[in-house]
Design a protein around this motif. Structure first.
Motif, PDB file in Angstrom:
ATOM      1  N   TYR B  82     -15.332  -5.470  -5.876  1.00 57.64           N
ATOM      2  CA  TYR B  82     -14.115  -6.443  -5.628  1.00 57.64           C
ATOM      3  C   TYR B  82     -12.629  -6.149  -6.368  1.00 57.64           C
ATOM      4  CZ  TYR B  82     -11.830 -11.039  -5.673  1.00 57.64           C
ATOM      5  OH  TYR B  82     -11.530 -12.269  -5.419  1.00 57.64           O
ATOM      6  N   ASN B  83     -13.053  -5.737  -7.601  1.00 62.59           N
ATOM      7  CA  ASN B  83     -11.559  -5.388  -8.293  1.00 62.59           C
ATOM      8  C   ASN B  83     -11.005  -4.103  -7.873  1.00 62.59           C
ATOM      9  OD1 ASN B  83     -11.777  -7.529  -9.732  1.00 62.59           O
ATOM     10  ND2 ASN B  83     -13.063  -6.562 -11.687  1.00 62.59           N
ATOM     11  N   GLU B  84     -11.974  -3.003  -7.610  1.00 65.88           N
ATOM     12  CA  GLU B  84     -11.214  -1.743  -7.113  1.00 65.88           C
ATOM     13  C   GLU B  84     -10.603  -1.971  -5.527  1.00 65.88           C
ATOM     14  OE1 GLU B  84     -13.747   1.587  -7.074  1.00 65.88           O
ATOM     15  OE2 GLU B  84     -12.032   3.161  -6.620  1.00 65.88           O
ATOM     16  N   ARG B  85     -11.568  -2.699  -4.901  1.00 65.25           N
ATOM     17  CA  ARG B  85     -10.716  -2.974  -3.392  1.00 65.25           C
ATOM     18  C   ARG B  85      -9.467  -3.649  -3.487  1.00 65.25           C
ATOM     19  NH1 ARG B  85     -16.428  -3.586  -2.161  1.00 65.25           N
ATOM     20  NH2 ARG B  85     -16.421  -5.821  -2.660  1.00 65.25           N
ATOM     21  N   THR B  86      -9.513  -4.652  -4.388  1.00 65.91           N
ATOM     22  CA  THR B  86      -8.184  -5.454  -4.719  1.00 65.91           C
ATOM     23  C   THR B  86      -6.847  -4.715  -5.181  1.00 65.91           C
ATOM     24  OG1 THR B  86      -9.634  -7.499  -5.151  1.00 65.91           O
ATOM     25  CG2 THR B  86      -7.220  -7.477  -5.853  1.00 65.91           C
ATOM     26  N   GLN B  87      -7.332  -3.947  -6.116  1.00 71.82           N
ATOM     27  CA  GLN B  87      -6.350  -3.077  -6.776  1.00 71.82           C
ATOM     28  C   GLN B  87      -5.578  -1.858  -5.799  1.00 71.82           C
ATOM     29  OE1 GLN B  87      -8.496  -1.688 -10.076  1.00 71.82           O
ATOM     30  NE2 GLN B  87      -8.346  -3.977 -11.054  1.00 71.82           N
ATOM     31  N   GLN B  88      -6.651  -1.346  -5.066  1.00 67.88           N
ATOM     32  CA  GLN B  88      -6.251  -0.300  -4.054  1.00 67.88           C
ATOM     33  C   GLN B  88      -5.481  -0.875  -2.949  1.00 67.88           C
ATOM     34  OE1 GLN B  88      -6.707   3.023  -4.467  1.00 67.88           O
ATOM     35  NE2 GLN B  88      -7.869   3.070  -6.045  1.00 67.88           N
ATOM     36  N   LEU B  89      -5.932  -1.884  -2.468  1.00 67.06           N
ATOM     37  CA  LEU B  89      -5.020  -2.529  -1.379  1.00 67.06           C
ATOM     38  C   LEU B  89      -3.782  -3.135  -2.071  1.00 67.06           C
ATOM     39  CD1 LEU B  89      -4.846  -3.643   1.392  1.00 67.06           C
ATOM     40  CD2 LEU B  89      -5.901  -5.901   0.525  1.00 67.06           C
ATOM     41  N   GLU B  90      -3.522  -3.774  -3.331  1.00 69.56           N
ATOM     42  CA  GLU B  90      -2.615  -4.226  -3.928  1.00 69.56           C
ATOM     43  C   GLU B  90      -1.132  -3.129  -3.876  1.00 69.56           C
ATOM     44  OE1 GLU B  90      -2.677  -7.414  -6.409  1.00 69.56           O
ATOM     45  OE2 GLU B  90      -0.681  -7.078  -7.218  1.00 69.56           O
ATOM     46  N   LYS B  91      -2.006  -2.030  -4.400  1.00 70.15           N
ATOM     47  CA  LYS B  91      -0.659  -0.784  -4.532  1.00 70.15           C
ATOM     48  C   LYS B  91      -0.078  -0.513  -3.311  1.00 70.15           C
ATOM     49  CE  LYS B  91      -3.520   2.585  -6.262  1.00 70.15           C
ATOM     50  NZ  LYS B  91      -3.863   3.933  -6.972  1.00 70.15           N
ATOM     51  N   VAL B  92      -0.997  -0.452  -2.137  1.00 69.09           N
ATOM     52  CA  VAL B  92      -0.192  -0.085  -0.741  1.00 69.09           C
ATOM     53  C   VAL B  92       0.838  -1.260  -0.477  1.00 69.09           C
ATOM     54  CG1 VAL B  92      -0.659   0.074   1.523  1.00 69.09           C
ATOM     55  CG2 VAL B  92      -2.423   1.166  -0.167  1.00 69.09           C
ATOM     56  N   LEU B  93       0.305  -2.643  -0.922  1.00 66.22           N
ATOM     57  CA  LEU B  93       1.200  -3.678  -0.332  1.00 66.22           C
ATOM     58  C   LEU B  93       2.358  -3.706  -1.054  1.00 66.22           C
ATOM     59  CD1 LEU B  93      -1.530  -6.520   0.056  1.00 66.22           C
ATOM     60  CD2 LEU B  93      -0.514  -5.174   1.775  1.00 66.22           C
ATOM     61  N   ARG B  94       2.356  -3.424  -2.388  1.00 65.80           N
ATOM     62  CA  ARG B  94       3.562  -3.214  -3.323  1.00 65.80           C
ATOM     63  C   ARG B  94       4.525  -1.936  -2.590  1.00 65.80           C
ATOM     64  NH1 ARG B  94       3.822  -6.832  -7.423  1.00 65.80           N
ATOM     65  NH2 ARG B  94       1.926  -7.985  -7.974  1.00 65.80           N
ATOM     66  N   ASN B  95       3.727  -1.026  -2.370  1.00 63.85           N
ATOM     67  CA  ASN B  95       4.603  -0.030  -1.661  1.00 63.85           C
ATOM     68  C   ASN B  95       5.489  -0.331  -0.540  1.00 63.85           C
ATOM     69  OD1 ASN B  95       5.239   2.648  -2.661  1.00 63.85           O
ATOM     70  ND2 ASN B  95       3.110   3.045  -2.410  1.00 63.85           N
ATOM     71  N   LEU B  96       4.667  -1.130   0.649  1.00 59.75           N
ATOM     72  CA  LEU B  96       5.090  -1.379   1.677  1.00 59.75           C
ATOM     73  C   LEU B  96       6.209  -2.646   1.401  1.00 59.75           C
ATOM     74  CD1 LEU B  96       1.854  -1.903   3.718  1.00 59.75           C
ATOM     75  CD2 LEU B  96       3.517  -0.178   4.105  1.00 59.75           C
ATOM     76  N   ARG B  97       6.198  -3.440   0.415  1.00 61.03           N
ATOM     77  CA  ARG B  97       7.057  -4.415   0.060  1.00 61.03           C
ATOM     78  C   ARG B  97       8.429  -3.754  -0.422  1.00 61.03           C
ATOM     79  NH1 ARG B  97       7.012  -7.947  -5.373  1.00 61.03           N
ATOM     80  NH2 ARG B  97       8.743  -9.545  -5.057  1.00 61.03           N
TER      81      ARG B  97
END
Lengths: 352, 352
Positions: B82-97
């Protein structure tokens, strides 16, 4: 959650899947063809019926769409008008009835159902035959209920007469009936309320239109793509319905919980269950907190029948698409295939 | 029927099509892929989002199903929990943002939405990003109403605060909100009733669960496959809601007819309209006799979202089918393709 509660919960979804057995699994098998009258899709025909219709090539054109390999059953477009279409179809139906191949036709009633497309009447068909052609049926149902000082919400059910052609002796909603030519929807509900349950006019004026349910059931009789217009009617605690037309043998008032149990028994008419479940959901007796499959159940009370009877629309869209294409692209056929909707049974639960 | 009445009737269907614009036409275009996490379908991804995700091959496996040519987007299955999935996805989202490509991400809230499949929490995702991944959203809505001695049925609406991230300043149902982790459905409704409209406990105890609506809307922000759990709350004529959390700038009580008119204006939040229409149908203010497209409208208030998120189920069914086949039949692939549901806009009217 107790296992008893779990058992009960899964039963609501189980029932919703039962009255949608054709919607959920029949379409997967793919042996189904649109039935066209004057270019309009009026029904859906399964292969067991098709096998018989091929014997009447002067009445039915059974062909594949020129654009797809999708099979079609078309009432001979050479028939000139409503009367000729009606007579030609009826000859076939009487033949099939005498051959005794279809249980549905053993319930022949000498009652007609008018087959329409949008607002055009195309032909009339013996009522008992409509399930063989997968013709959409419309009816009205009244949930008669009482707010009892001691038992809370109680619901009136009727037991159908043992002499009825369909579902004899089964428990059913307090009042229900098919739409008849020339009657409005609420008008039909009021007429049925008087005939089936002797509801007087000063009570029936409290009738509240409450939506509709749609589902797609299949039985040995054929296909039932049904829409029921639903009405609620609160009744005084001391009112007792009594039948006036011989189609009902008993009425019983049940507290909501007992009513749910009755609906799960084989003694309840399967195709009336959606109306009761919808009523219990709308009145807060089946809730999302108690019922894990709540959203799936609600969706199965309103299946998208309108998207299953759209051959003409799809053909027009396809032709439009093809006109937009360059000639050398003609093989890249985008024709949509039946079935347009392929729902699947699944274990999807709500995400939160 | 007067032309004014006709105009009004077609507007209800028009609105139902508007809040289902993705359900009715988005799927036709076919540029959509299931989003898989741990083999479970959690969303649907359009090509504009896909184009960006391909830049992160360490996070997203973008591939075709080995059995069909159906494209998939899979969160890297090597992520452990759960945590690794959340963190990896969030990195991408912050980039896209930071790249400013998606309007949805300009509404970043630092609020998480938990992505689940059935009852397993798989990861959490910034709330503003969920429309990019077509994640199913669930919320609650309360229809606050009054039976007015003079005006009959009247409905309380709220005007959203101008500072809200989504639909600022628009008119909306009296109370509404998303489901939060750890809260039940009715519990969420009660909490929101207190925060948004200061409904006291002696009134909120009359809350009645009344079902849910589901629809599939698309806007510049992305995809909204939404289910709203619906509650009705009758209020005393003299009760006036007032906001407690700064998210509402005004409340207004409107007679049912005026409420309908408000819903049709651009000042009303499109994704809240299904709740009002459902309420007016359940309470007999939009009826089948007045509304030619009644059955189609009711079906569009309950679109079969559950059949759009079934990649895993379909894969299992397909594998089962293939196991049943003889080896030399292996090319005859029966894999179901996305989209499983291809509803079409059509002019189908009820047959009677």
């Amino acid at each position: 959650m107790s296992s008893a509660a779990e058992l009960k919960l899964s039963r609501v979804l189980g029932l919703a899947k039962k009255f949608n057995n054709f919607y959920l699994t029949g379409f997967q098998k793919g042996d189904i063809r649109p039935f066209l009258v004057e270019g309009q899709q009026c029904g859906l025909i399964k292969s067991d019926v098709l096998k018989q219709l091929v014997k009447y090539p002067e009445v039915f054109c059974i062909r594949d769409c020129e654009h797809t390999k999708q099979g079609l059953v078309e009432l001979n477009p050479a028939f000139r008008d409503y009367n000729e279409r009606t007579q030609q179809l009826e000859k076939v139906l009487r033949n099939l009835r005498s051959e005794g191949l279809f249980p549905a036709l053993q319930g022949w009633r000498d009652e007609y159902f008018e087959v329409k497309s949008e607002h055009n009447a195309l032909l009339k068909m013996e009522r008992a035959a409509t399930p063989l052609f997968g013709v959409r049926k419309y009816g009205v149902d009244i949930n008669g209920y009482v707010i009892h000082p001691k038992h809370g919400l109680c619901i009136w059910l009727q037991q159908r007469s043992n002499t009825k052609e369909t579902w004899p002796g089964k428990w059913d909603n307090m009042v229900g009936g098919g739409l008849s030519v020339g009657y409005g929807i609420k008008e039909t509900a009021i007429k049925e309320a008087a005939e089936e349950a002797s509801i007087p006019s000063h009570l029936v004026k409290n009738l509240v239109s409450a939506g509709c349910v749609s589902f797609f059931f299949e039985s040995r009789q054929g296909l039932f793509p049904n829409t029921e217009y639903v009405f609620d009617l609160e009744l005084p605690v001391d009112f007792v319905p009594h039948n006036a037309d011989g189609e009902v043998q008993a009425f019983e008032l049940l507290p909501a919980k007992e009513c749910v149990e009755r609906v799960f028994t084989p003694e309840f008419k399967t195709t009336s269950a959606p109306v009761v479940i919808d009523f219990l959901i709308r009145h807060g007796h089946i809730t999302a907190d108690d019922e894990l499959d709540f959203t799936q159940i609600v969706e199965l009370l309103h299946v998208p029948l309108q998207s299953l009877y759209t051959y003409k629309t799809r053909l027009e869209q396809m032709q439009k698409l093809q006109q937009q294409k360059l000639p050398n692209d003609a093989n890249n056929c985008n024709c949509p295939n039946l079935p347009p909707v392929r729902p699947l049974e699944n274990g999807h639960k709500k995400a939160a």
